[in-house]
Enzyme design. Structure first.
Site, PDB file in Angstrom:
ATOM      1  N   ASN A 210      13.715  64.765 -44.529  1.00 46.57           N
ATOM      2  CA  ASN A 210      13.429  64.706 -43.091  1.00 46.57           C
ATOM      3  C   ASN A 210      14.188  63.546 -42.471  1.00 46.57           C
ATOM      4  O   ASN A 210      14.905  62.824 -43.166  1.00 46.57           O
ATOM      5  CB  ASN A 210      11.916  64.604 -42.848  1.00 46.57           C
ATOM      6  N   PHE A 323      -0.139  56.340 -41.178  1.00 48.93           N
ATOM      7  CA  PHE A 323       0.741  56.498 -40.029  1.00 48.93           C
ATOM      8  C   PHE A 323       0.743  57.969 -39.635  1.00 48.93           C
ATOM      9  O   PHE A 323       0.571  58.830 -40.480  1.00 48.93           O
ATOM     10  CB  PHE A 323       2.175  56.066 -40.384  1.00 48.93           C
ATOM     11  N   LYS A 341      -8.651  61.812 -43.239  1.00 53.75           N
ATOM     12  CA  LYS A 341      -8.174  61.043 -44.399  1.00 53.75           C
ATOM     13  C   LYS A 341      -9.050  59.814 -44.690  1.00 53.75           C
ATOM     14  O   LYS A 341      -8.697  59.000 -45.527  1.00 53.75           O
ATOM     15  CB  LYS A 341      -6.719  60.621 -44.183  1.00 53.75           C
TER      16      LYS A 341
HETATM   17  O1  C5P Z   1      -0.869  64.532 -42.595  1.00 49.39           O
HETATM   18  P1  C5P Z   1       0.289  63.702 -42.226  1.00 49.39           P
HETATM   19  O2  C5P Z   1       1.496  63.944 -43.093  1.00 49.39           O
HETATM   20  O3  C5P Z   1       0.691  63.701 -40.799  1.00 49.39           O
HETATM   21  O4  C5P Z   1      -0.233  62.217 -42.511  1.00 49.39           O
HETATM   22  C1  C5P Z   1       0.565  61.127 -42.338  1.00 49.39           C
HETATM   23  C2  C5P Z   1       0.065  60.025 -43.205  1.00 49.39           C
HETATM   24  O5  C5P Z   1      -0.229  60.469 -44.516  1.00 49.39           O
HETATM   25  C3  C5P Z   1       1.119  58.952 -43.407  1.00 49.39           C
HETATM   26  O6  C5P Z   1       0.472  57.729 -43.575  1.00 49.39           O
HETATM   27  C4  C5P Z   1       1.828  59.414 -44.685  1.00 49.39           C
HETATM   28  O7  C5P Z   1       2.462  58.330 -45.339  1.00 49.39           O
HETATM   29  C5  C5P Z   1       0.682  59.989 -45.476  1.00 49.39           C
HETATM   30  N1  C5P Z   1       1.061  61.127 -46.355  1.00 49.39           N
HETATM   31  C6  C5P Z   1       1.002  60.977 -47.726  1.00 49.39           C
HETATM   32  N2  C5P Z   1       1.309  62.032 -48.545  1.00 49.39           N
HETATM   33  C7  C5P Z   1       1.654  63.215 -48.015  1.00 49.39           C
HETATM   34  C8  C5P Z   1       1.714  63.389 -46.621  1.00 49.39           C
HETATM   35  C9  C5P Z   1       1.416  62.301 -45.820  1.00 49.39           C
HETATM   36  O8  C5P Z   1       0.699  59.884 -48.206  1.00 49.39           O
HETATM   37  N3  C5P Z   1       1.946  64.226 -48.822  1.00 49.39           N
END
Ligand code: C5P
Length: 398
Positions: A210, A323, A341
């Site tokens: 990304n 974040f 979360k």
């Molecule tokens: O659900 P989303 O991806 O938007 O959540 C964002 C947050 O979750 C960020 O803090 C990101 O670092 C963390 N995240 C994670 N593992 C994932 C997806 C997101 O730790 N697979």
């Protein structure tokens, strides 16, 4: 207003070839809107002229104790009375010896002895001079006296030799000075940060990733270091130089990031999950480069583990910060994410304002409500975030 606007710095320059770097340093300090008063030793003027530093600082440069331009004849007191810090860069072996022994036989050494403000020195000398037990003894003494020693670095020296004794680069000195001015709100705390994108392999050369640059995560790691924390930075692939002083663990895929987080998280007091983790990985990536042909290629994707949710669901999780990058409905989606979360704090920004950019806008969501931070450079947002984290952390652990 940035934290450094109008900070008054007395910049001392002593005689060594690294004195030429004082020009760049002056320019950088002035660029941060600091007020810079340059004082040089006689020997420094052999390497770079006062005119150069005067032009860059916009103030007359002083060398002599007996300069008639100082109205009250008290140059040794005048320049440090209203200074926020005194930085001597470069600091020669001779100057360190003077500091260690409280000698005051020229304007700069007299100012250092008569000062009330903090003193930072950036040594620069040949490696043999650096290693000399006399220099090491002097360093020990000045550290004991509360003088902050910045560097030196190891590398190629002006004399052609390699070794310890190179002055830190001006941009590194600026970073160290900025760090010096930050309150040590996380002293003794261990902070784990994830940053950057992840890269999920399709074949030997291709992958899904990304547009995250890693800038926000690196800024958060730097701000935590500035606040006195011990920092581990787990980073996906980025083009950035990690902040000096952090333990850096490079990873590629989300699974690798999860493994690294699991290995480090027990030792962390605070976990800040800034990484833009790919939501899916490619099932059965090809070991070899896939050859193109006329057929439609279908990739099978499986969801990646949620690293942050894994950490918050541990029996004794560290203080966790998430974040969220949203393209719409920032408030609603961010607060939902925070609750889902189980996060005490979530920092949210709009994708269109944040991705790849040096500046951003952050809104913080916690149990007390919503806090909008003033928009600005990511390092300033990171510092404000660290201040907020330190307050919440102290409240939850008191
Ligand atoms: O659900 P989303 O991806 O938007 O959540 C964002 C947050 O979750 C960020 O803090 C990101 O670092 C963390 N995240 C994670 N593992 C994932 C997806 C997101 O730790 N697979």
């Amino acid at each position: 207003m940035a934290d450094f606007d109008s900070k008054r710095i007395l910049l001392g320059v002593t005689g060594g070839i690294a004195a030429y770097k004082a020009a760049e340093l002056t320019r950088l300090l002035v660029g941060r809107r600091m007020e810079v008063q340059v004082v040089m030793t006689e020997a420094a003027t052999r390497f770079i002229t006062p005119v150069t530093l005067q032009a860059l600082s916009g103030k007359p440069v002083f060398v002599s104790l007996w300069d008639p331009r100082i109205d009250n004849g008290m140059a040794h007191i005048e320049f440090t009375r209203d200074a926020d810090a005194c930085l001597v860069a470069p600091a020669s072996a001779d100057f360190l010896a003077k500091l260690a022994h409280g000698q005051a036989d020229d304007l700069l050494s007299t100012l250092c002895l008569a000062r009330e403000c903090p003193l930072l020195v950036a040594p620069a000398m040949n490696r043999q001079m650096w290693q000399n037990p006399a220099t090491q003894r002097n360093l020990e003494q000045i550290r004991r006296d509360g003088i902050v020693v910045l560097g030196p670095a190891s590398g190629e020296q002006a004399c052609g030799e390699w070794g310890m004794g190179r002055m830190l680069e001006p941009c590194e000195l600026l970073e160290d000075l900025e760090a010096f001015f930050q309150p040590k709100l996380l002293a003794g705390k261990r902070v784990l940060v994830t940053a950057g994108p992840t890269f999920e392999a399709i074949d030997a050369v291709r992958g899904i990733t990304n547009r995250s640059s890693g800038k926000m995560g690196y800024a958060v790691a730097r701000a935590a270091l500035e606040a006195g924390a011990t920092v581990t930075l787990i980073t996906g692939p980025t083009q950035l130089t990690p902040p000096r002083g952090a333990k850096v663990i490079p990873v590629v895929s989300a699974q690798e990031m999860l493994n690294a987080v699991n290995a480090e998280v027990d030792a962390a007091d605070i976990f800040i999950s800034v990484a833009a983790v790919a939501d899916y990985y490619v099932l059965n990536p090809s070991e070899h480069k896939i050859k193109k042909d006329a057929h439609i290629l279908t990739l099978e994707l499986a969801p990646n583990p949620d690293i942050l949710a894994n950490v918050t669901s541990r029996p004794n999780p560290p203080f966790c910060v998430g974040f969220a990058a949203e393209s719409e409905n920032l408030h609603e989606f961010a607060e939902l994410k925070r609750r889902r979360k189980h996060l005490p704090l979530l920092a949210a920004n709009l994708v269109q304002e944040a991705v790849g950019s040096d500046t951003s806008r952050l809104t913080l969501f916690d149990d007390n409500g919503v806090h909008a931070l003033p928009p600005g450079p990511k390092i300033e947002l990171a510092r404000a975030l660290i201040r907020h984290i330190a307050t919440l952390y102290a409240a939850t652990n008191s």
